[in-house]
Design an enzyme around this catalytic site. Structure first.
Site, PDB file in Angstrom:
ATOM      1  CG  ASP A   1      -5.475  -0.948  -3.845  1.00  0.00           C
ATOM      2  OD1 ASP A   1      -5.663  -0.746  -5.060  1.00  0.00           O
ATOM      3  OD2 ASP A   1      -5.555  -0.042  -2.989  1.00  0.00           O
TER       4      ASP A   1
ATOM      5  N   GLY B   1       0.827  -1.192   0.000  1.00  0.00           N
ATOM      6  CA  GLY B   1       0.000   0.000   0.000  1.00  0.00           C
ATOM      7  C   GLY B   1       0.862   1.242   0.000  1.00  0.00           C
TER       8      GLY B   1
ATOM      9  CB  THR C   1      -2.747   6.234   1.848  1.00  0.00           C
ATOM     10  OG1 THR C   1      -1.716   5.534   2.545  1.00  0.00           O
ATOM     11  CG2 THR C   1      -2.271   7.622   1.496  1.00  0.00           C
TER      12      THR C   1
ATOM     13  CG  ASN D   1       1.565   0.495   7.100  1.00  0.00           C
ATOM     14  OD1 ASN D   1       2.648   0.949   7.461  1.00  0.00           O
ATOM     15  ND2 ASN D   1       0.427   0.805   7.706  1.00  0.00           N
ATOM     16  CB  THR D   2       4.770  -3.366   2.459  1.00  0.00           C
ATOM     17  OG1 THR D   2       4.968  -2.260   1.568  1.00  0.00           O
ATOM     18  CG2 THR D   2       4.872  -4.672   1.667  1.00  0.00           C
TER      19      THR D   2
ATOM     20  CB  THR E   1      -7.726  22.688  19.728  1.00  0.00           C
ATOM     21  OG1 THR E   1      -7.909  24.088  19.924  1.00  0.00           O
ATOM     22  CG2 THR E   1      -7.262  22.435  18.298  1.00  0.00           C
TER      23      THR E   1
END
Length: 258
Positions: free
Chosen positions: A110, A8, A133, A11-12, A185
């Site tokens: 993917d 990705g 992502t 990450n892998t 916040t």
């Protein structure tokens, strides 16, 4: 054994299947510059902790949305497994599904693998939501065909954009703040990301189902999905193995054996 690799943007994931079950899974940050010889020591040690070694592996399959990473992962398979990897999207690698979009070549590896993995386990029609992502909504037909979907910025990407574009907004943990109206916040940002993401996903699922015109199951996967487990009436299954299952099925459809 089969080494399944899913690359990705962030990450892998490496996963090992012995023909009966998944023996182990590991994640590493995606770095297209990492060479086969840099992957190998880390992966070898990870395998050893699971009672495995490169000598146990005899096949490899790769799905990647980062083309630059493929060269090094191909070398990893060739040198350390002594096998030519199957690569999703390359000529001769059959997915076993029809891709019913205007430009089939544009469908991400993917997303196609997820379609296969979801259909094998849950059938169709279904919606596969992958939170990474990017957040993707992919539509799988009753016969298993990939029928398109939606792509939008992922939750972490949205948080990063807020932090980088607004000087006084900090990085925050993604979690349920316990209420909608933030009193400072941090809680305001957490509420916006958490409840905003839930409402966005529920709203898009409603629109997809209304447009599709028939009942659909919804499956959520990806690194962020587990944060929302239990908060979605529209999610039927939370399943972190959708992509690995899809890679395994594609390996079998291409004559792979154990």
């Amino acid at each position: 054994m089969l080494l399944a690799i899913d690359v990705g943007n962030t990450n892998t994931k490496f996963a090992v299947h012995d023909g009966k079950e998944w023996r182990a899974q590991w994640r590493a940050s995606t770095d297209s510059r990492r060479t086969a010889d840099e992957y190998a020591p880390w992966l070898s040690q990870s395998m050893a902790l699971a009672g495995l070694s490169f000598s146990d592996m005899h096949a490899c399959i790769v799905s990647t949305v980062v083309p630059q990473a493929l060269f090094n992962l191909r070398n990893l398979s060739r040198r350390y497994i002594e096998a030519e990897p199957l690569v999703i999207g390359e000529p001769g690698v059959a997915l076993g599904i029809e891709v019913r979009i205007d430009k089939p070549s544009e469908a991400g590896a993917d997303r196609l693998v997820n379609a296969v993995g979801a259909y094998v386990e849950y059938g169709g029609p279904c919606i596969v939501i992958d939170s990474g992502t990017a957040t993707t909504f992919d539509i799988v037909a009753k016969d298993g065909a990939f029928e398109g979907g939606i792509i939008l910025p992922g939750i972490n990407l949205s948080l990063q954009a807020l932090h980088e574009a607004a000087a006084r907004l900090p990085r925050v943990e993604i979690r349920d703040p316990g209420r909608v109206i933030g009193k400072d916040t941090v809680s305001a940002m957490q509420s916006g990301i958490y409840w905003g993401s839930i409402d966005m996903i529920e709203g898009l699922c409603r629109r997809i189902r209304a447009e599709y015109g028939e009942p659909m199951k919804t499956i959520a996967t990806g690194g962020v999905a587990s944060i929302f487990e239990g908060s979605f009436p529209y999610i039927d299954h939370f399943d972190q193995d959708v992509t690995s299952r899809g890679l395994l099925e594609i390996y079998k459809r291409n004559g792979g054996t154990f």
